[in-house]
Structure formats: structure tokens, C-alpha cells
Scaffold this motif. Structure first.
Motif, PDB file in Angstrom:
ATOM      1  N   GLY A 106       0.811  -1.209   0.000  1.00 36.87           N
ATOM      2  CA  GLY A 106       0.000   0.000   0.000  1.00 36.87           C
ATOM      3  C   GLY A 106       0.843   1.257   0.000  1.00 36.87           C
ATOM      4  N   MET A 107       1.969   1.231   0.715  1.00 32.03           N
ATOM      5  CA  MET A 107       2.862   2.387   0.722  1.00 32.03           C
ATOM      6  C   MET A 107       3.462   2.637  -0.656  1.00 32.03           C
ATOM      7  N   THR A 108       3.799   1.574  -1.370  1.00 28.85           N
ATOM      8  CA  THR A 108       4.288   1.728  -2.746  1.00 28.85           C
ATOM      9  C   THR A 108       3.269   2.473  -3.589  1.00 28.85           C
ATOM     10  N   MET A 109       1.994   2.093  -3.436  1.00 25.95           N
ATOM     11  CA  MET A 109       0.943   2.743  -4.219  1.00 25.95           C
ATOM     12  C   MET A 109       0.715   4.186  -3.778  1.00 25.95           C
ATOM     13  N   LYS A 110       0.769   4.447  -2.470  1.00 24.43           N
ATOM     14  CA  LYS A 110       0.599   5.824  -1.996  1.00 24.43           C
ATOM     15  C   LYS A 110       1.674   6.738  -2.574  1.00 24.43           C
ATOM     16  N   GLU A 111       2.895   6.265  -2.545  1.00 27.60           N
ATOM     17  CA  GLU A 111       3.990   7.060  -3.099  1.00 27.60           C
ATOM     18  C   GLU A 111       3.771   7.309  -4.591  1.00 27.60           C
ATOM     19  N   ALA A 112       3.392   6.264  -5.317  1.00 22.96           N
ATOM     20  CA  ALA A 112       3.192   6.395  -6.765  1.00 22.96           C
ATOM     21  C   ALA A 112       2.041   7.341  -7.087  1.00 22.96           C
ATOM     22  N   LEU A 113       0.977   7.299  -6.288  1.00 24.95           N
ATOM     23  CA  LEU A 113      -0.183   8.145  -6.550  1.00 24.95           C
ATOM     24  C   LEU A 113       0.122   9.623  -6.350  1.00 24.95           C
ATOM     25  N   HIS A 114       1.133   9.926  -5.544  1.00 27.19           N
ATOM     26  CA  HIS A 114       1.511  11.325  -5.350  1.00 27.19           C
ATOM     27  C   HIS A 114       2.621  11.760  -6.313  1.00 27.19           C
TER      28      HIS A 114
ATOM     29  N   ALA B  28       2.834  11.867   2.673  1.00 25.22           N
ATOM     30  CA  ALA B  28       3.253  12.866   1.683  1.00 25.22           C
ATOM     31  C   ALA B  28       3.716  14.159   2.354  1.00 25.22           C
ATOM     32  N   TRP B  29       3.043  14.560   3.448  1.00 26.22           N
ATOM     33  CA  TRP B  29       3.414  15.821   4.123  1.00 26.22           C
ATOM     34  C   TRP B  29       4.846  15.781   4.654  1.00 26.22           C
ATOM     35  N   TRP B  30       5.260  14.628   5.185  1.00 26.38           N
ATOM     36  CA  TRP B  30       6.651  14.517   5.637  1.00 26.38           C
ATOM     37  C   TRP B  30       7.609  14.912   4.512  1.00 26.38           C
ATOM     38  N   TRP B  31       7.356  14.351   3.336  1.00 25.26           N
ATOM     39  CA  TRP B  31       8.271  14.558   2.218  1.00 25.26           C
ATOM     40  C   TRP B  31       8.093  15.929   1.585  1.00 25.26           C
ATOM     41  N   TRP B  32       6.862  16.429   1.508  1.00 29.39           N
ATOM     42  CA  TRP B  32       6.657  17.793   1.014  1.00 29.39           C
ATOM     43  C   TRP B  32       7.460  18.773   1.884  1.00 29.39           C
ATOM     44  N   THR B  33       7.436  18.519   3.194  1.00 28.88           N
ATOM     45  CA  THR B  33       8.144  19.406   4.110  1.00 28.88           C
ATOM     46  C   THR B  33       9.659  19.208   4.029  1.00 28.88           C
ATOM     47  N   LEU B  34      10.114  17.975   4.080  1.00 28.88           N
ATOM     48  CA  LEU B  34      11.543  17.702   4.086  1.00 28.88           C
ATOM     49  C   LEU B  34      12.199  18.166   2.788  1.00 28.88           C
ATOM     50  N   PHE B  35      11.531  17.951   1.663  1.00 27.54           N
ATOM     51  CA  PHE B  35      12.112  18.327   0.372  1.00 27.54           C
ATOM     52  C   PHE B  35      11.887  19.796   0.038  1.00 27.54           C
ATOM     53  N   GLY B  36      11.015  20.491   0.775  1.00 20.58           N
ATOM     54  CA  GLY B  36      10.878  21.926   0.610  1.00 20.58           C
ATOM     55  C   GLY B  36       9.710  22.405  -0.228  1.00 20.58           C
ATOM     56  N   ASP B  37       8.737  21.532  -0.501  1.00 23.12           N
ATOM     57  CA  ASP B  37       7.548  21.990  -1.227  1.00 23.12           C
ATOM     58  C   ASP B  37       6.627  22.819  -0.338  1.00 23.12           C
ATOM     59  N   VAL B  38       6.653  22.573   0.967  1.00 28.21           N
ATOM     60  CA  VAL B  38       5.914  23.394   1.927  1.00 28.21           C
ATOM     61  C   VAL B  38       6.836  23.732   3.084  1.00 28.21           C
ATOM     62  N   GLY B  39       6.539  24.836   3.735  1.00 25.29           N
ATOM     63  CA  GLY B  39       7.327  25.255   4.879  1.00 25.29           C
ATOM     64  C   GLY B  39       6.677  24.834   6.180  1.00 25.29           C
ATOM     65  N   PRO B  40       7.281  25.158   7.314  1.00 22.54           N
ATOM     66  CA  PRO B  40       6.755  24.795   8.631  1.00 22.54           C
ATOM     67  C   PRO B  40       5.649  25.739   9.082  1.00 22.54           C
ATOM     68  N   ASP B  41       4.571  25.771   8.315  1.00 25.03           N
ATOM     69  CA  ASP B  41       3.459  26.683   8.570  1.00 25.03           C
ATOM     70  C   ASP B  41       2.157  25.923   8.399  1.00 25.03           C
ATOM     71  N   ALA B  42       1.271  25.994   9.373  1.00 17.71           N
ATOM     72  CA  ALA B  42       0.052  25.195   9.360  1.00 17.71           C
ATOM     73  C   ALA B  42      -0.846  25.526   8.171  1.00 17.71           C
ATOM     74  N   GLU B  43      -1.126  26.790   7.947  1.00 15.42           N
ATOM     75  CA  GLU B  43      -2.042  27.146   6.868  1.00 15.42           C
ATOM     76  C   GLU B  43      -1.476  26.766   5.504  1.00 15.42           C
ATOM     77  N   GLU B  44      -0.166  26.935   5.330  1.00 17.53           N
ATOM     78  CA  GLU B  44       0.450  26.521   4.065  1.00 17.53           C
ATOM     79  C   GLU B  44       0.329  25.006   3.898  1.00 17.53           C
ATOM     80  N   ALA B  45       0.572  24.265   4.975  1.00 17.38           N
ATOM     81  CA  ALA B  45       0.469  22.806   4.913  1.00 17.38           C
ATOM     82  C   ALA B  45      -0.959  22.367   4.601  1.00 17.38           C
TER      83      ALA B  45
END
Length: 414
Positions: free
Chosen positions: A56-64, A333-350
Motif C-alpha cells: 500500500g505504501m508503494t501505491m501511496k507514493e506512486a499516486l503522489h 506525503a506531508w513529511w516529504w513535502w516538508t523535508l524536500f521543501g515543497d511546503v514550509g513549517p506553517d500550518a495554513e500553508e500545509a
């Protein structure tokens, strides 16, 4: 290179030399040499369960992964999962967790990024990982980052964000589940106001889902926790219940209002509601108890809560299951969006990024289901199957990075 993995790349069983407890690690697939998936602890956990979760994790990653999108920094990883057959409330549980992480340390250091899942909190996993000698539970991904120091600070800052007493890392998953639900309602032309919700589980995922659905105007009429089901046809006070829950998601019954009812644990399943959200354990809805379901949608906030035979019977009755590989994928996905820099450490942005991404994903899945005349799960699997060969061709299974010796504690990924 094959487009899919007919069997997991790695599948192992660990036996604790102190207690005899068994634990499992399954790496379903690697992308650039790295995989992603949380670590759960529950009595009765099996290798088959962990294998299904890893796939399931393989599919979640692929879907994003959007092959046409070039603006995002995040490139999906492979799928993996860990599990320990132990009651997390057992006095020996923490020692078991530390010894498991020591045993699988080479995998965490090199190929498996992990973190909290069912039965475990991120703080507990981090503490056990440090005791096991690990730099971080996500250190395998560090060689893929453009600026490791900046990325780790960004993730640490994100974990420090608290909204109304609840950590951002808890809220993002529920935001994703809620947005998936709202997308389905909107496509069906069903108003948010007056739509009733029944949830099983009031922990990290269930509680956050209830909060966001309530804020969107839906009425939460039932919540099941470890003690039973709390129900009120007129609607529960979600915020009061959130304030009254303990670390395991159990609600202090002293917080109940006049009109709130205490019912048996299984009552959540047959509650009069349009939306049913299993947000606790796997295998919650089976071929027998599915007959109690009266909802129009079953939204899988938990991993694998609806057994395949139950889903087939629900479909025959016109009840749609929105699958876990889509619905609860925002947490990872949020872990990786944050770690890779697609979103910052801000609740509303997340929250904005999560809502936009999840609505687009749900829309794609439901459009594919309508076009193919299949269930949303089959449509999600088909979309993932389309993307996995592209990921394999672009990024390969194995990356150049073979390890890391970074400094200081880090956060994990669920």
C-alpha cells in the motif's frame, strides 16, 4: 527493468531474544535506493498484514507522483512497513521496540525511512531510535536532499507547530481524509451541512478527521474508542471530546453532555450516517458485519480496514469505499513535502497544499473509476500501475547513496 514487484524486495521476521515477541519488516520496492513506511505495534500483527501495508505504501507514493509536474521538489520513494506483534500498553513494549530497531538498524540507516503508525507515537519512536543508536528514523533519505541541514531544520520546525493544542503532524493526516470526503460529496452534489459522520477511532487520525469534517459543516454523530461508542443523533461536541481524550484516543466519559449516549463498541458501524470512517485498526469491516453498514460512503482513514470480500458486498449495495491508499496518504506525503521543501513549517500553508493535492488526487481516482466502470480502489491501483514504470525508468530502484553518518536526532515518517 520490471514495471512492478510480484513479491516484496525484502521480507524478514525478527524474534526478540528476551520475550519471544515477533516483529516484521517488509520492503516492497525501492526508488533511488530508499523506501518509506511507518512502524506499527499491536497484538496480533502478522507478516501478511505488514506485507499488505508495504504494498500500500508503494501505491501511496506512486499516486503522489505526477509525471508531468516539474515544479515539485519531492520525488516519491518506494514502499515499506514495519510491525511488531505486541500490545503497546504492555510493560515490556518499549524494550521490545528498542531491540527491534537495533536489529533492523542497517535497514533504517540505508533503505527504510520510518516513523509512527498504529500503537506508537512519533516521540516514542524517536526516543527508542536514539537508544538503538540511530541518527534518525529517516536518515536513509538524507543523501537525496539538496541541503540536509536546511531540510532537517524545516521538518523540526514543522513538528513544533501546534494548532489549538494539537500538533501539525497529527492534523495533516486528518485534513487529507476530510478533504477526500468533501471531494466525494462535492462530486455527488451532496451538501456538507446535514451530512452525518460516524468514526471508529479517535486517536491521531480519527480525531483530526473529526475536527476538519466538523469545521466543514458535517455533523459527527458517533465516535468509537477503546471503551465503546459515543453517539448523539443531534451531533457530538467534537472539540470537547478531543480535549477529554487520553494518549490512546479514549475519551473520558465525564465530558459527555446530556443527549450523548454510551453504546457498545460495534455500534459505530450501523449508525445512521452518510459517511463511515474506520480510523483505527485493520480488518474492521468484514463479510459479516458489513451488513450493518447504512452509510453511502466508507472512507478508509485506517490502513486496510475493509476486507476485500466486504468491499465487494458493499459495492453490490451501492456503498462506495474510498480506499486507504488515497484517503490517508497525506500523512506520508506531508513529511516529504516538508523535508524536500515543497511546503514550509506553517500550518495554513500545509493545509492549503494538502487540500489541493488530495482533492486533485481524489478527482483523478473517481474520474478513472467512472471511466472504467470500476471501484475507486481498482481505479487507484490502475493509476499507480501506470506510474510505477515511469518512476522505475526515471529514477531506478537503487540509488548511489549507501548510507549516512549525519548528526543529531531527526524525525520519522509514518
Amino acid at each position: 527493468m520490471p514495471s512492478h514487484s510480484p513479491a516484496p524486495l525484502v521480507s524478514l521476521t525478527w524474534t526478540d531474544h528476551v520475550t519471544g515477541t515477533e516483529g516484521y519488516l517488509v520492503v516492497d520496492r525501492l526508488v533511488r535506493g530508499v523506501s518509506s513506511g511507518g512502524l506499527r505495534m499491536r497484538k496480533g500483527c502478522t507478516l501478511a498484514e505488514v506485507t499488505g501495508l508495504a504494498r500500500g505504501m508503494t501505491m501511496k507514493e506512486a499516486l503522489h507522483f505526477d509525471p508531468e509536474e516539474s515544479r515539485t521538489r519531492y520525488i516519491p520513494l518506494g514502499g515499506a512497513k514495519g510491525g511488531i506483534d505486541c500490545d503497546p500498553r504492555d510493560p515490556d513494549a518499549y524494550g521490545v521496540l528498542v531491540r527491534f530497531l537495533r536489529a533492523v538498524r542497517p535497514y533504517v540507516e540505508n533503505v527504510w525511512t520510518t516513523g509512527e503508525d498504529l500503537g506508537l507515537s512519533q516521540d516514542l519512536v524517536d526516543r527508542a531510535a536514539a537508544e538503538a543508536g540511530l541518527v534518525s528514523t529517516v536518515q536513509a533519505v538524507y543523501p537525496l536532499l539538496e541541503d540536509e541541514g536546511d531540510a532537517r531544520r524545516r521538518l523540526a520546525d514543522a513538528f513544533a507547530v501546534v494548532v489549538d493544542g494539537i500538533g501539525l503532524e497529527e492534523l495533516v493526516g486528518g485534513c487529507g481524509v476530510a478533504e477526500s470526503t468533501l471531494a466525494a460529496l462535492d462530486r455527488a452534489g451532496v451538501a456538507h451541512s446535514g451530512t452525518r459522520v460516524s468514526l471508529q477511532g479517535f486517536g491521531t487520525m480519527g480525531g483530526a478527521t473529526a475536527r476538519f469534517l466538523s469545521e466543514a459543516g458535517l455533523t459527527v454523530v458517533a465516535v468509537a474508542d477503546l471503551k465503546g461508542t459515543i453517539a448523539n443523533p443531534a451531533g457530538l461536541d467534537v472539540e470537547a471530546l478531543l480535549t477529554a481524550r487520553d494518549a490512546y484516543g479514549a475519551v473520558d466519559r465525564a465530558a459527555l453532555r446530556a443527549g450523548d449516549q454510551e453504546l457498545p463498541a460495534e455500534a459505530w458501524l450501523g449508525t445512521e450516517a452518510e459517511i463511515l470512517v474506520p480510523a483505527a485498526v485493520s480488518y474492521a469491516v468484514d463479510a459479516v458485519n458489513q451488513a450493518s453498514v447504512r452509510a453511502r460512503w466508507v472512507v478508509e482513514a485506517a490502513n486496510m480496514p475493509v476486507l476485500p470480500e466486504a468491499e465487494a458486498l458493499l459495492a453490490e449495495r451501492g456503498i462506495t469505499v474510498l480506499p486507504d491508499v488515497v484517503v490517508n496518504s497525506a500523512t506520508n506525503a506531508w513529511w516529504w513535502w516538508t523535508l524536500f521543501g515543497d511546503v514550509g513549517p506553517d500550518a495554513e500553508e500545509a493545509f492549503r497544499y494538502t487540500r489541493r493535492s488530495m482533492r486533485a488526487l481524489v478527482d483523478r481516482v473517481l474520474e478513472r473509476a467512472a471511466a472504467d466502470g470500476c471501484t475507486p480502489r481498482a481505479a487507484a491501483h490502475a493509476l499507480a500501475a501506470d506510474r510505477l514504470p515511469v518512476m522505475a525508468e526515471r529514477f531506478g530502484w537503487y540509488g548511489k547513496g549507501v548510507g549516512h553518518t549525519g548528526r543529531g536526532p531527526g524525525r520519522g515518517v509514518g
